[in-house]
Design an enzyme around this catalytic site. Structure first.
Site, PDB file in Angstrom:
ATOM      1  N   HIS A 207       1.121  -1.194   0.036  1.00 19.35           N
ATOM      2  CA  HIS A 207      -0.236  -0.214   0.038  1.00 19.35           C
ATOM      3  C   HIS A 207       1.082   1.416  -0.467  1.00 19.35           C
ATOM      4  O   HIS A 207       0.364   2.443  -0.672  1.00 19.35           O
ATOM      5  CB  HIS A 207      -0.619   0.517   0.811  1.00 19.35           C
TER       6      HIS A 207
ATOM      7  N   CYS B  98     -19.434   3.169 -22.585  1.00 16.47           N
ATOM      8  CA  CYS B  98     -18.517   4.305 -21.371  1.00 16.47           C
ATOM      9  C   CYS B  98     -17.827   2.955 -20.487  1.00 16.47           C
ATOM     10  O   CYS B  98     -17.304   3.214 -19.445  1.00 16.47           O
ATOM     11  CB  CYS B  98     -20.144   4.951 -20.218  1.00 16.47           C
TER      12      CYS B  98
END
Length: 796
Positions: free
Chosen positions: A453, A757
């Site tokens: 992370h 999209c």
């Protein structure tokens, strides 16, 4: 606070055990009532006395745990429940935990505010420390698992004490790592039930309320997990976990570190895919050159200045440190959602209960936390999956922060000396979030990989990082180094030629990026003069600001359900319109608002969602909102209110039948008349279902535009769940069958604007094919706008 009843044949034994347990808990000990012996010297148990004890212990209001010793004590406890108020019985659990060890664990856990399920689980685990200690001396060892059966008052067990069971899958692609594990812990808040997850493949088992145990489970992407739930709230807890699992444990809506929370991993295209997969995601600065600098050395302890106090003093120091670190992490988490997992781990009841027991036994606060966190990190670090192994960095990051707090040191990491390249053993998310980019030009880690992370957060902040360079550990402060984050390369004492090459490489990349961004601010035309609108998908408010800076022509899809995903009550029209208007001011051009696209796979707290075995084929999108017309009408009103101030289009998801569109059009017409000054609002549909694509001509008279959602269209066309790692490779959005459906839609709707999209729209390599088919709008993640516009301009 949970009350405790001790049922024993011997009153002196029970009294002594209670005295021992309460001594461990100190002043915070819960109410413990003894129902033991027929008198001070006569052995036996009395059901009436047990019933009275349960009523007395229930005064705390948070339930009662009953511990029994053997034989008739169990029968007396069960019989006693027949004499107790049924409302009280609903909050009673009889546990097979060992009397002395279980009582100590239960009293300590109740003293720190553990709920009934947590207190009972810790009581059952009371023998684990002794078993662990006696390994090699004839003891059986500790499995980390509780007993196979239990007695739970008020629950009809399904089998072996299990009230409910389900089979789940760990989320793809990275399994039950920190974010989904934290989401699972959060989903169980408030339920009186014991929830366990078992990985049949490895045999490992975890308490689902314990983030540490969930991480140590090591469940990789797509792994099948057995969910067992027992307790008064078992059905509701089971439903909550299953609903969460159906959404990929939040992975479908949780942004990657550095990305806005709410970006759907399947729809974010290459942007989120690169970050989450652990592939190198270059920063705006890929290359850095400077002298080696060091932060504070890795904290191994609190130093000789720390003087241990008594049990009460150490407990207070522990609480103060946890509060300080928690506030620090919560502040950082506002900008980096990955840190929410560390906040959850800090409050992990399994961890805090263990630390509380250590403190009660006389350990210092630093030693208690260090020992327990190191054990959790070791379990996670031993997992076979490399991605999950790197989550141990989050645990060690908490350890570093807590030790800094105990020693009175700053929690922020600051590099000493002039600006330079920071060398650290590993980079946790909290450290990465607090780095000053003007002083830390780049980071080198001596261990770990690129999927931690902290690495992802630093790169998202524009700080280049290279990982796993053990040779950097021996470099002296001031040594000149260079790094290339895009290649994970570290050069020690680079020569003049190497520096010149690095500078040239960075200059070329900067110029390429700058050229794309600069050209993106203008309208994109093909070489033959066809205008193609390149718009953005918005899943969070931050997307609008990013899109404006990168030259977006408008907002192609507002994923409204993600903007309001945390709302517990349906937002009013005024509340929604305020958000939509704010978005409309960030990006010039039209704004297309997709109505609630919720369902079993993407639940919203304020929309009742039925439990379904296959939510992707169930009640979602327009199918769900038709069941709650008043909620749908309120959102349509918000769209009409916004339309008075900005050009707005309304987009309806998951359409299969023209009758669905006619229903939505009728509500739009009715609401529009009631909103003074509302102009005409164009109505469009999402084309996600193959049947809709094939019969699109049937919708022509009902719609003003269409938007093709290639993510769902691909998985439905190819019968491959894009969230299932085993078949995700089959759900190719560039498959000829998918491209054929897009071409059919364009050909069947002459004069009707067609947009794409899904992730397909963000791939510059396919821009030409889409435009050639007749697509005139492409809605993409913000960072994809420059490259897609550049691709448009190359089309003949």
């Amino acid at each position: 606070m949970v009350g405790i009843v001790v049922v024993s044949h011997s009153r002196p034994l029970a009294t002594a055990a209670v005295a021992l347990a309460c001594e461990m808990a100190g002043e915070r000990a819960p109410r413990v009532v003894v129902a033991a012996g027929l008198d001070e010297s006569t052995l036996g148990t009395d059901a009436a006395a047990v019933a009275d004890a349960i009523e007395e212990a229930a005064a705390g209001g948070d339930g009662v745990l009953v511990l029994v010793d053997l034989g008739s004590a169990v029968l007396s406890a069960e019989m006693a429940l027949e004499f107790v108020d049924p409302l009280v019985v609903q909050r009673v659990m009889i546990t097979p935990a060992p009397l002395v060890e279980g009582l100590v664990a239960a009293v300590v856990t109740a003293a720190i505010g553990g709920d009934l399920v947590r207190v009972e689980a810790e009581a059952r685990a009371g023998l684990v420390p002794k078993q662990t200690h006696l390994v090699g001396f004839g003891g059986a060892g500790a499995s980390g698992e509780g007993p196979e059966s239990e007695v739970v008052a008020g629950v009809e067990p399904a089998s072996a004490g299990v009230a409910a069971r389900a089979r789940l899958r760990a989320p793809a692609p990275h399994g039950l790592h920190a974010r989904p594990a934290a989401a699972l812990v959060g989903a169980l808040g408030g339920f009186v039930a014991r929830v366990t997850l078992t990985d049949p493949a490895s045999g490992r088992r975890a308490d689902a309320r314990s983030l540490g145990q969930l991480l140590a489970l090591g469940a990789t992407g797509g792994a099948e997990l057995d969910l067992d739930v027992v307790g008064p709230d078992a059905p509701a807890a089971l439903a909550a976990v299953v609903a969460l699992a159906d959404t990929g444990f939040g992975e479908a809506t949780a942004g990657a570190p550095g990305l806005p929370q709410g970006v759907e991993s399947g729809e974010a295209g290459a942007e989120s895919g690169a970050v989450e997969s652990g592939a190198v995601e270059p920063s705006e600065r890929d290359i850095a050159v400077g002298p080696v600098v060091r932060g504070e050395e890795d904290v191994a302890g609190v130093g000789s200045a720390y003087v241990q106090g008594g049990v009460g003093a150490e407990r207070d120091r522990s609480a103060a440190a946890v509060t300080r670190v928690g506030e620090h992490l919560a502040g950082l988490a506002e900008g980096h959602p990955a840190l929410a997992a560390q906040v959850a781990l800090l409050g992990d009841p399994d961890l805090t209960t263990s630390v509380a027991a250590d403190l009660a036994a006389g350990a210092s606060a630093p030693d208690a936390w260090t020992g327990r966190l190191d054990a959790v990190a070791a379990r996670i670090g031993a997992l076979p999956d490399p991605y999950l192994r790197e989550r141990a960095q989050d645990v060690r990051g908490i350890r570093r922060l807590l030790l800094s707090a105990f020693a009175g040191r700053p929690l922020e990491t600051t590099a000493e000396g002039p600006p330079g390249i920071l060398v650290v053993p590993e980079l946790d998310a909290a450290t990465a979030s607090s780095l000053d980019p003007t002083r830390v030009l780049g980071v080198v880690t001596t261990a770990g990989g690129g999927t931690g992370h902290g690495v992802l957060v630093a790169r998202a902040r524009g700080i280049p990082v290279v990982t796993g360079h053990a040779e950097a550990a021996g470099l002296d402060i001031g040594t000149l180094v260079a790094l290339d984050g895009a290649r994970n390369a570290l050069i020690v004492r680079p020569g003049a030629g190497e520096l010149a090459d690095l500078q040239r490489r960075q200059r070329d990349r900067d110029e390429s990026r700058a050229a794309l961004v600069e050209s993106a601010t203008g309208t994109a035309y093909t070489r033959s003069g066809v205008r193609i609108a390149v718009e953005v998908n918005v899943s969070a408010m931050e997307d609008g600001d990013r899109a404006r800076d990168l030259g977006a022509d408008g907002i192609g899809v507002v994923r409204s359900e993600l903007l309001f995903a945390t709302a517990t009550e349906a937002p009013t029209a005024a509340e929604q319109a305020r958000v939509y208007r704010e978005l409309a001011t960030t990006v010039p051009g039209p704004i297309t608002i997709r109505t609630w696209d919720a369902g079993g796979d993407k639940p919203l707290p304020f929309l009742p969602t039925p439990r379904e075995s296959n939510p992707f084929l169930g009640v979602r999108g327009i199918r769900l909102t038709r069941l709650v017309p008043e909620v749908f009408a309120e959102q349509v009103r918000a769209i009409c209110l916004t339309a008075r101030e900005a050009p707005v289009r309304m987009l309806v998801p998951m359409v299969t039948d023209p009758a669905e569109v006619a229903w939505a059009a009728g509500i739009l017409a009715e609401v529009r008349v009631s909103v003074d000054g509302c102009p005409t609002v164009p109505l469009g549909i999402m084309v996600e279902v193959p049947a809709t694509a094939l019969r699109i001509a049937d919708f022509a008279d009902l719609i003003d535009f269409v938007s093709i959602g290639t993510n769902d269209l691909a998985q439905y066309t190819l019968a491959a769940d894009r969230g299932n790692a085993a078949v995700a490779g089959l759900a190719r959005q560039d498959h000829p069958a998918v491209l054929g459906l897009i071409a059919h839609v364009c050909a069947s709707l002459p004069g009707v604007p067609v947009a794409v999209c899904g992730a397909l729209a963000a791939d510059p390599a396919l821009t030409g094919a889409l435009v050639t088919m007749g697509v005139r709008e492409l809605s993409v993640p913000p960072t994809a706008v420059p490259a897609v516009k550049a691709a448009v301009r190359t089309i003949a």
